[in-house]
Design a protein around this motif. Structure first.
Motif, PDB file in Angstrom:
ATOM      1  N   GLY A 192      68.066 -11.411   3.088  1.00 28.38           N
ATOM      2  CA  GLY A 192      68.947 -10.335   3.529  1.00 28.38           C
ATOM      3  C   GLY A 192      69.746 -10.860   4.713  1.00 28.38           C
ATOM      4  N   PHE A 193      70.238  -9.964   5.530  1.00 31.55           N
ATOM      5  CA  PHE A 193      71.043 -10.396   6.675  1.00 31.55           C
ATOM      6  C   PHE A 193      70.246 -11.345   7.574  1.00 31.55           C
ATOM      7  N   SER A 194      68.997 -10.975   7.901  1.00 29.12           N
ATOM      8  CA  SER A 194      68.218 -11.746   8.884  1.00 29.12           C
ATOM      9  C   SER A 194      67.963 -13.163   8.400  1.00 29.12           C
ATOM     10  N   GLY A 195      67.389 -13.301   7.207  1.00 33.00           N
ATOM     11  CA  GLY A 195      67.040 -14.624   6.702  1.00 33.00           C
ATOM     12  C   GLY A 195      68.275 -15.470   6.458  1.00 33.00           C
ATOM     13  N   ILE A 202      64.173 -18.205   0.313  1.00 31.53           N
ATOM     14  CA  ILE A 202      63.492 -17.635  -0.860  1.00 31.53           C
ATOM     15  C   ILE A 202      63.812 -16.145  -0.968  1.00 31.53           C
ATOM     16  N   GLU A 203      64.301 -15.725  -2.115  1.00 35.66           N
ATOM     17  CA  GLU A 203      64.677 -14.312  -2.284  1.00 35.66           C
ATOM     18  C   GLU A 203      64.250 -13.838  -3.667  1.00 35.66           C
ATOM     19  N   ARG A 204      63.575 -12.706  -3.683  1.00 37.79           N
ATOM     20  CA  ARG A 204      63.020 -12.237  -4.958  1.00 37.79           C
ATOM     21  C   ARG A 204      63.988 -11.366  -5.742  1.00 37.79           C
ATOM     22  N   ARG A 205      65.012 -10.791  -5.061  1.00 37.40           N
ATOM     23  CA  ARG A 205      65.954  -9.958  -5.810  1.00 37.40           C
ATOM     24  C   ARG A 205      67.171 -10.804  -6.168  1.00 37.40           C
ATOM     25  N   GLY A 206      67.956 -10.355  -7.124  1.00 38.20           N
ATOM     26  CA  GLY A 206      69.135 -11.117  -7.503  1.00 38.20           C
ATOM     27  C   GLY A 206      70.101 -11.196  -6.337  1.00 38.20           C
ATOM     28  N   GLY A 260      70.590  -8.394   0.809  1.00 36.67           N
ATOM     29  CA  GLY A 260      69.403  -7.645   1.213  1.00 36.67           C
ATOM     30  C   GLY A 260      69.451  -6.215   0.701  1.00 36.67           C
ATOM     31  N   THR A 261      68.603  -5.379   1.254  1.00 35.92           N
ATOM     32  CA  THR A 261      68.472  -4.003   0.772  1.00 35.92           C
ATOM     33  C   THR A 261      69.674  -3.152   1.177  1.00 35.92           C
ATOM     34  N   ALA A 262      70.100  -3.302   2.414  1.00 31.57           N
ATOM     35  CA  ALA A 262      71.103  -2.373   2.954  1.00 31.57           C
ATOM     36  C   ALA A 262      72.464  -2.546   2.310  1.00 31.57           C
ATOM     37  N   LEU A 308      78.323   4.256   3.557  1.00 28.53           N
ATOM     38  CA  LEU A 308      79.146   3.571   4.560  1.00 28.53           C
ATOM     39  C   LEU A 308      78.274   2.914   5.621  1.00 28.53           C
ATOM     40  N   LEU A 309      78.823   1.872   6.235  1.00 28.47           N
ATOM     41  CA  LEU A 309      78.169   1.270   7.402  1.00 28.47           C
ATOM     42  C   LEU A 309      78.065   2.337   8.489  1.00 28.47           C
ATOM     43  N   ASN A 310      77.015   2.255   9.275  1.00 27.22           N
ATOM     44  CA  ASN A 310      76.935   3.185  10.404  1.00 27.22           C
ATOM     45  C   ASN A 310      77.289   2.487  11.722  1.00 27.22           C
ATOM     46  N   VAL A 311      77.931   1.342  11.608  1.00 29.21           N
ATOM     47  CA  VAL A 311      78.454   0.614  12.770  1.00 29.21           C
ATOM     48  C   VAL A 311      79.932   0.337  12.469  1.00 29.21           C
ATOM     49  N   GLU A 345      59.622 -14.917  -5.649  1.00 34.52           N
ATOM     50  CA  GLU A 345      58.911 -14.085  -4.666  1.00 34.52           C
ATOM     51  C   GLU A 345      57.809 -14.920  -4.021  1.00 34.52           C
ATOM     52  N   ALA A 346      57.732 -14.868  -2.697  1.00 36.50           N
ATOM     53  CA  ALA A 346      56.619 -15.529  -1.996  1.00 36.50           C
ATOM     54  C   ALA A 346      55.424 -14.585  -2.043  1.00 36.50           C
ATOM     55  N   THR A 347      54.304 -15.090  -2.508  1.00 35.96           N
ATOM     56  CA  THR A 347      53.154 -14.195  -2.690  1.00 35.96           C
ATOM     57  C   THR A 347      51.986 -14.513  -1.765  1.00 35.96           C
ATOM     58  N   LEU A 381      61.496 -10.319   6.012  1.00 39.73           N
ATOM     59  CA  LEU A 381      61.145  -9.476   4.865  1.00 39.73           C
ATOM     60  C   LEU A 381      61.851  -8.127   4.833  1.00 39.73           C
ATOM     61  N   GLY A 382      62.560  -7.771   5.909  1.00 36.05           N
ATOM     62  CA  GLY A 382      63.257  -6.487   5.934  1.00 36.05           C
ATOM     63  C   GLY A 382      62.308  -5.321   6.096  1.00 36.05           C
ATOM     64  N   ASN A 383      62.759  -4.169   5.626  1.00 40.09           N
ATOM     65  CA  ASN A 383      61.947  -2.953   5.720  1.00 40.09           C
ATOM     66  C   ASN A 383      61.055  -2.811   4.504  1.00 40.09           C
ATOM     67  N   ILE A 435      65.926  -3.434  17.018  1.00 43.75           N
ATOM     68  CA  ILE A 435      66.140  -4.587  16.144  1.00 43.75           C
ATOM     69  C   ILE A 435      66.343  -4.112  14.709  1.00 43.75           C
ATOM     70  N   THR A 436      67.152  -3.060  14.602  1.00 46.91           N
ATOM     71  CA  THR A 436      67.380  -2.438  13.302  1.00 46.91           C
ATOM     72  C   THR A 436      68.681  -2.905  12.675  1.00 46.91           C
ATOM     73  N   ALA A 437      69.716  -3.033  13.484  1.00 46.38           N
ATOM     74  CA  ALA A 437      71.058  -3.188  12.921  1.00 46.38           C
ATOM     75  C   ALA A 437      71.630  -4.574  13.224  1.00 46.38           C
ATOM     76  N   VAL A 438      72.729  -4.865  12.551  1.00 41.69           N
ATOM     77  CA  VAL A 438      73.373  -6.184  12.633  1.00 41.69           C
ATOM     78  C   VAL A 438      73.661  -6.635  14.072  1.00 41.69           C
ATOM     79  N   PRO A 439      74.236  -5.789  14.951  1.00 40.33           N
ATOM     80  CA  PRO A 439      74.578  -6.298  16.290  1.00 40.33           C
ATOM     81  C   PRO A 439      73.369  -6.837  17.060  1.00 40.33           C
TER      82      PRO A 439
HETATM   83  C1  LIG Z   1      69.665   1.757   3.511  1.00 42.54           C
HETATM   84  C2  LIG Z   1      69.968   0.998   4.779  1.00 42.54           C
HETATM   85  C3  LIG Z   1      71.231   1.058   5.357  1.00 42.54           C
HETATM   86  C4  LIG Z   1      71.521   0.342   6.513  1.00 42.54           C
HETATM   87  N1  LIG Z   1      72.783   0.411   7.047  1.00 42.54           N
HETATM   88  C5  LIG Z   1      73.088  -0.371   8.107  1.00 42.54           C
HETATM   89  C6  LIG Z   1      74.431  -0.391   8.632  1.00 42.54           C
HETATM   90  O1  LIG Z   1      75.293   0.332   8.171  1.00 42.54           O
HETATM   91  N2  LIG Z   1      74.699  -1.219   9.675  1.00 42.54           N
HETATM   92  C7  LIG Z   1      73.744  -2.024  10.218  1.00 42.54           C
HETATM   93  O2  LIG Z   1      74.036  -2.762  11.150  1.00 42.54           O
HETATM   94  N3  LIG Z   1      72.468  -1.992   9.756  1.00 42.54           N
HETATM   95  C8  LIG Z   1      72.137  -1.202   8.721  1.00 42.54           C
HETATM   96  N4  LIG Z   1      70.855  -1.176   8.251  1.00 42.54           N
HETATM   97  C9  LIG Z   1      69.848  -1.950   8.944  1.00 42.54           C
HETATM   98  C10 LIG Z   1      69.482  -3.228   8.195  1.00 42.54           C
HETATM   99  O3  LIG Z   1      68.091  -3.155   8.071  1.00 42.54           O
HETATM  100  C11 LIG Z   1      69.888  -4.458   8.932  1.00 42.54           C
HETATM  101  O4  LIG Z   1      71.262  -4.400   9.264  1.00 42.54           O
HETATM  102  C12 LIG Z   1      69.718  -5.749   8.124  1.00 42.54           C
HETATM  103  O5  LIG Z   1      70.441  -5.653   6.924  1.00 42.54           O
HETATM  104  C13 LIG Z   1      68.293  -6.085   7.857  1.00 42.54           C
HETATM  105  O6  LIG Z   1      68.285  -7.295   7.157  1.00 42.54           O
HETATM  106  P1  LIG Z   1      66.931  -8.005   6.766  1.00 42.54           P
HETATM  107  O7  LIG Z   1      67.325  -9.302   6.177  1.00 42.54           O
HETATM  108  O8  LIG Z   1      66.029  -8.033   7.933  1.00 42.54           O
HETATM  109  O9  LIG Z   1      66.256  -7.039   5.702  1.00 42.54           O
HETATM  110  P2  LIG Z   1      66.633  -6.805   4.171  1.00 42.54           P
HETATM  111  O10 LIG Z   1      68.075  -6.606   4.009  1.00 42.54           O
HETATM  112  O11 LIG Z   1      65.745  -5.735   3.679  1.00 42.54           O
HETATM  113  O12 LIG Z   1      66.265  -8.173   3.469  1.00 42.54           O
HETATM  114  C14 LIG Z   1      64.954  -8.602   3.285  1.00 42.54           C
HETATM  115  C15 LIG Z   1      64.918  -9.375   1.993  1.00 42.54           C
HETATM  116  O13 LIG Z   1      63.651  -9.983   1.859  1.00 42.54           O
HETATM  117  C16 LIG Z   1      63.323  -9.996   0.492  1.00 42.54           C
HETATM  118  N5  LIG Z   1      61.883 -10.153   0.400  1.00 42.54           N
HETATM  119  C17 LIG Z   1      60.934  -9.370   0.943  1.00 42.54           C
HETATM  120  N6  LIG Z   1      59.710  -9.840   0.655  1.00 42.54           N
HETATM  121  C18 LIG Z   1      59.889 -10.962  -0.086  1.00 42.54           C
HETATM  122  C19 LIG Z   1      58.996 -11.898  -0.678  1.00 42.54           C
HETATM  123  N7  LIG Z   1      57.674 -11.772  -0.565  1.00 42.54           N
HETATM  124  N8  LIG Z   1      59.528 -12.947  -1.370  1.00 42.54           N
HETATM  125  C20 LIG Z   1      60.868 -13.085  -1.484  1.00 42.54           C
HETATM  126  N9  LIG Z   1      61.762 -12.218  -0.948  1.00 42.54           N
HETATM  127  C21 LIG Z   1      61.270 -11.179  -0.253  1.00 42.54           C
HETATM  128  C22 LIG Z   1      63.823  -8.654  -0.018  1.00 42.54           C
HETATM  129  O14 LIG Z   1      64.025  -8.679  -1.402  1.00 42.54           O
HETATM  130  C23 LIG Z   1      65.120  -8.483   0.778  1.00 42.54           C
HETATM  131  O15 LIG Z   1      66.246  -8.908   0.057  1.00 42.54           O
HETATM  132  C24 LIG Z   1      70.526  -0.436   7.110  1.00 42.54           C
HETATM  133  C25 LIG Z   1      69.252  -0.485   6.546  1.00 42.54           C
HETATM  134  C26 LIG Z   1      68.972   0.214   5.389  1.00 42.54           C
HETATM  135  C27 LIG Z   1      67.594   0.127   4.797  1.00 42.54           C
END
Ligand SMILES: Cc1cc2nc3c(=O)[nH]c(=O)nc-3n(C[C@H](O)[C@H](O)[C@H](O)COP(=O)(O)OP(=O)(O)OC[C@H]3O[C@@H](n4cnc5c(N)ncnc54)[C@H](O)[C@@H]3O)c2cc1C
Length: 513
Positions: free
Chosen positions: A40-43, A63-67, A72-74, A83-86, A152-154, A183-185, A477-481
């Motif tokens: 997702g964004f973080s990784g 490593i990413e388990r989704r296409g 990422g999820t968001a 819409l983005l909330n930023v 997927e990392a297991t 791993l995101g949320n 530590i929720t959002a992109v900024p």
């Molecule tokens: C619905 C939603 C809307 C959001 N809107 C905004 C916004 O508008 N602006 C903003 O700044 N932030 C927003 N956020 C916050 C968002 O969480 C962060 O901005 C950022 O996208 C988080 O990225 P991440 O990579 O940490 O998590 P994720 O985007 O969740 O990515 C984690 C990835 O890890 C993968 N993964 C997990 N476990 C495994 C495994 N075992 N093996 C392989 N892959 C794995 C998942 O498939 C996923 O793709 C939103 C969050 C959500 C949930």
């Protein structure tokens, strides 16, 4: 996106019981290997920073388990109402270029006039991230250094040679010097009030971010949304966009809805705001700042935004009992003021509530029981859920039958329940431990996982986490900024730790600039 194939550094996983001698997959003197779980964004941003460190740098397995890599999820949503909330001007992926996204956006056909204060759809942001990842993966720096692994990392284990063995669902193992959990949320946990049988019911949608789950909801079906935050709003808008006509009830303890962003860009406060002291004093300071801002014609949103840079430091300085009090009493209020709705989204929400299509209530859910319903002639009409709750403002217990329940209660944080196979294995094996307040994984202020019997931080351990799962230490530590800063800093930490280990080639970022 092109995906490099797994080659030399991935071996078939040794059977659990194997006592055969381990042969390191990478020669001890070769490039260091960093495995990042989650793209997702973080990784993804962490991978880009590690790549930018130049050569010789570590080899990176992403490593990413989704296409798809990057979204990422968001930002994988295809729903233009999400819409983005930023604002666009602050969604740049790099801390030193906050307008990087806006510049990209203005290069897209039909978006040349995009304004800095606009709130763009999240799917477009996902395209921005994915294009960046594609460019990086195809660029010269990535050759032989970036491997995208669609798997997927297991499980993760410490190998006899001291390195980390990361097992993949397809049955392979990556030998790595450092592993980063991005791993995101996690999906929300099944509420304590739910009958355990609910988890297996077709009426229960435990993952609110699953579009496939929402497809199960019929146009006229009644729906309960547990939670009234941003996720609930996402789901309510998605249902509305599909032409859903059934009754929708959103229920949370307090029934608080996220507040709205101002439509215009905000001017900063005339004087920098500094909040310090015990929690109650800090709260008084914020309230006074809101009053003063109003006297200068500035909205309260300006004050909340001015707090952003200092929230993490303030949180880290709070004693444990103050953190508990914040979580118990202030968190719901903080969340709705801090994580706001784009004005267009708030308008649509107002229309839904105003028309009665969405009811929002405060109350404590007492029971969620899967049942079967019958029509007047006693014929079975299918599964449903009986919901019982106590209204917040008093009055008799309420009961309602609904066809579906969507769990929008916020990300699952008790990882022993919601963490999935990989994290539960890490916790059980002592390689990681939960944050004391069950907010995620316990990390130090650099993002190194704390685990092991004594819980001491050991830089040589090579295990890290980034993103929302580190909220116990970083809070904001929720959002992109915020995550973009963490990604840059964590890359520096990983490289510094690697450079301190013998026989590993990876320069600290400072050396490569
Ligand atoms: C619905 C939603 C809307 C959001 N809107 C905004 C916004 O508008 N602006 C903003 O700044 N932030 C927003 N956020 C916050 C968002 O969480 C962060 O901005 C950022 O996208 C988080 O990225 P991440 O990579 O940490 O998590 P994720 O985007 O969740 O990515 C984690 C990835 O890890 C993968 N993964 C997990 N476990 C495994 C495994 N075992 N093996 C392989 N892959 C794995 C998942 O498939 C996923 O793709 C939103 C969050 C959500 C949930």
């Amino acid at each position: 996106m092109e995906t490099s194939t797994l080659t030399d550094q991935v071996t078939p996983a040794a059977p659990e019981s194997s006592s055969a001698p381990e042969s390191p997959v990478v020669p001890a003197s070769g490039p260091a290997v960093v495995a990042i779980i989650g793209a997702g964004f973080s990784g993804s941003l962490l991978a880009l920073h590690l790549l930018a460190a130049g050569s010789p740098g570590p080899k990176i397995f992403l490593i990413e388990r989704r296409g798809g890599f990057g979204k990422g999820t968001a930002f994988a949503t295809g729903n233009p109402a999400h819409l983005l909330n930023v604002r666009a001007a602050n969604m740049g992926a790099f801390p030193d270029q906050p307008d990087h996204f806006l510049s990209w956006l203005r290069r897209q056909p039909g978006r040349e006039a995009a304004g800095p204060a606009s709130f763009v759809d999240r799917g477009t942001y996902g395209v921005y991230l994915q294009q960046m990842m594609t460019a990086a993966a195809c660029g010269p720096q990535a050759a032989g250094r970036l491997v995208l692994v669609p798997d997927e990392a297991t499980a993760l284990r410490r190998r006899p040679d001291g390195r980390l063995g990361l097992r993949l669902a397809m049955g392979r193992e990556i030998a790595a010097d450092s592993v980063v959990l991005a791993l995101g949320n996690f999906a929300p946990e099944l509420p304590d009030s739910a009958d355990p049988a609910l988890a297996g019911s077709p009426c229960w949608l435990g993952d609110p971010w699953s579009a496939a789950g929402l497809n199960r909801i019929g146009t006229l079906d009644s729906v309960l949304l547990i939670g009234t935050g941003l996720t609930m709003v996402d789901v309510a808008l998605a249902l509305d966009g599909r032409g859903h006509q059934g009754a929708v009830l959103a229920l949370s303890r307090r029934g608080l809805l996220p507040r709205r962003h101002r439509p215009e860009a905000l001017h900063p406060l005339p004087k920098p705001l500094s909040v310090a002291g015990p929690l109650s004093q800090a709260l008084r300071q914020v309230r006074a700042a809101v009053r003063q801002a109003a006297e200068s014609g500035l909205p309260w949103q300006t004050v909340i935004d001015a707090l952003r840079g200092q929230t993490t430091g303030f949180w880290q300085g709070l004693p444990p009992d103050a953190k508990e009090r914040f979580l118990r009493h202030l968190r719901p209020w903080w969340d709705v003021h801090r994580h706001r709705l784009a004005p267009m989204v708030a308008d649509r929400l107002d229309r839904l509530t105003g028309s009665g299509r969405l009811a929002v209530a405060g109350g404590r859910v007492r029971a969620l029981v899967p049942v079967r319903t019958q029509d007047a002639s006693g014929r079975d009409t299918g599964p449903a859920v009986q919901v019982t709750w106590t209204p917040r403002r008093g009055g008799p217990e309420m009961t309602r039958l609904v066809r579906h329940v969507v769990n929008c209660a916020g990300p699952g944080c008790d990882l022993a329940r919601s963490g999935g196979e990989l994290v539960q294995g890490l916790l059980a094996g002592g390689l990681a431990r939960q944050d004391p307040r069950l907010l995620g994984l316990d990390v130090d202020i650099h993002g190194r996982l704390l685990g092991g019997a004594d819980g001491q931080n050991a830089p040589g351990q090579g295990l890290y986490a980034i993103g929302p799962v580190t909220r116990g230490t970083f809070w904001e530590i929720t959002a992109v900024p915020d995550i973009r800063v963490q990604a840059r800093n964590l890359a520096a930490t990983v490289l510094t730790d690697l450079a301190a280990r013998p026989n590993r080639t990876a320069r600290p970022i400072a050396d490569s600039s």
